[in-house]
Motif scaffolding. Structure first.
Motif, mmCIF file in Angstrom:
data_model
loop_
_atom_site.group_PDB
_atom_site.id
_atom_site.type_symbol
_atom_site.label_atom_id
_atom_site.label_comp_id
_atom_site.label_asym_id
_atom_site.label_seq_id
_atom_site.Cartn_x
_atom_site.Cartn_y
_atom_site.Cartn_z
ATOM 1 N N THR A 1 0.820 -1.218 0.000
ATOM 2 C CA THR A 1 0.000 0.000 0.000
ATOM 3 C C THR A 1 0.853 1.267 0.000
ATOM 4 O OG1 THR A 1 -0.207 -0.317 2.389
ATOM 5 C CG2 THR A 1 -2.070 -0.970 1.024
ATOM 6 N N LYS A 2 1.955 1.261 0.732
ATOM 7 C CA LYS A 2 2.828 2.445 0.759
ATOM 8 C C LYS A 2 3.664 2.549 -0.514
ATOM 9 C CE LYS A 2 3.197 2.793 5.784
ATOM 10 N NZ LYS A 2 4.139 2.819 6.949
ATOM 11 N N PRO B 1 0.831 3.777 -3.830
ATOM 12 C CA PRO B 1 -0.326 4.554 -3.359
ATOM 13 C C PRO B 1 -1.316 4.891 -4.459
ATOM 14 C CG PRO B 1 1.608 5.962 -3.549
ATOM 15 C CD PRO B 1 2.089 4.563 -3.783
ATOM 16 N N HIS B 2 -0.948 4.649 -5.708
ATOM 17 C CA HIS B 2 -1.858 4.940 -6.822
ATOM 18 C C HIS B 2 -2.911 3.860 -7.002
ATOM 19 C CE1 HIS B 2 1.587 2.617 -8.365
ATOM 20 N NE2 HIS B 2 0.675 1.989 -9.102
ATOM 21 N N SER C 1 -6.035 1.547 -5.843
ATOM 22 C CA SER C 1 -7.160 1.600 -4.911
ATOM 23 C C SER C 1 -8.036 0.374 -5.102
ATOM 24 C CB SER C 1 -8.000 2.861 -5.132
ATOM 25 O OG SER C 1 -8.616 2.851 -6.406
#
Length: 249
Positions: free
Chosen positions: A169-170, A173-174, A176
């Motif tokens: 996730t880090k 971050p693009h 979703s």
């Protein structure tokens, strides 16, 4: 890709030859369309269309015929994934998300062969109108109950995908993801299809016992209580729309 191929042909061949592929392709498609319109060749998209008005009903776990419309509950799980990266579908990590979605779909389908996981069917589509680019991949999964959906979510494959997601996730971050779950009790859902191929809940793999055999749980929605929305909800006998005049079907 077609434009790039045409440029390559124009650069390598004399112009009169380089321009031939485009009109040839258009001519082939035009001829095929005319032949399908005239009924001389089968229509590619009409092979699985069921003509008329029909509705899908969820049979009992053992294939029992529903005694009334919407007799059994249904659970809808909506999964979504999108990339906000400039590279769009080529962005880092997005293919892995797609791979996990495909693995989960296949796992649900395989587990449904003996009907033990409560999975009914799934439909995949693109939500392409919210943005001019970066379409969202959507997958609708139908289960018999929320308990069946939760059991799958805590299974090994989904837990593996969840662990991978928390690790990246880090880094990405693009990317979703999202889900929505709706647990609908009996008597609170209905559907109707007119001249449609079996899509959505109508595409379920669950079969129903009928006349000593097995068949798809699709029923004529032009008769009796299946004629109207309230009837398909199991709330009326299907005559509630008569005050509005004759029905088109």
């Amino acid at each position: 890709m077609g434009a790039a191929a045409q440029c390559l042909l124009a650069a390598c061949l004399p112009l009169r030859y380089a321009l031939l592929p485009a009109p040839a392709l258009l001519l082939c498609r035009l001829v095929k369309t005319l032949l399908m319109t005239a009924g001389l060749v089968p229509h590619d998209l009409a092979g699985d269309v069921i003509h008329g008005k029909y509705t899908a009903q969820v049979p009992g776990p053992n294939g029992a015929m529903p005694a009334s419309p919407s007799q059994n509950g249904v659970c809808l799980l909506m999964l979504g994934a999108r990339s906000s990266h400039p590279l769009g579908t080529f962005s880092p990590g997005l293919r892995k998300v797609g791979d996990y979605l495909e693995k989960m779909r296949a796992s649900l389908e395989d587990g449904n062969k003996n009907g033990s996981n409560g999975f009914l069917c799934q439909t995949t589509f693109l939500s392409a109108n919210e943005r001019y680019t970066g379409s969202q991949l959507m997958m609708l999964c139908y289960f018999r109950s929320a308990d069946d959906a939760h059991a799958f979510a805590h299974g090994p494959l989904h837990r593996e995908a969840w662990a991978w997601w928390f690790d990246i996730t880090k880094k990405y971050p693009h990317l979703s993801i999202r889900h929505e779950l709706y647990d609908v009790p009996a008597g609170h859902w209905e559907n109707v299809y007119v001249n449609s191929h079996p899509a959505g809940l109508a595409g379920m793999n669950a079969l129903v016992r009928c006349n000593g055999g097995w068949t798809r749980p699709l029923f004529d929605a032009s008769k009796m209580n299946l004629r109207t929305t309230m009837g398909r909800l199991g709330h009326t006998d299907g005559t509630d729309n008569e005050k509005y005049g004759p029905e088109p079907y």
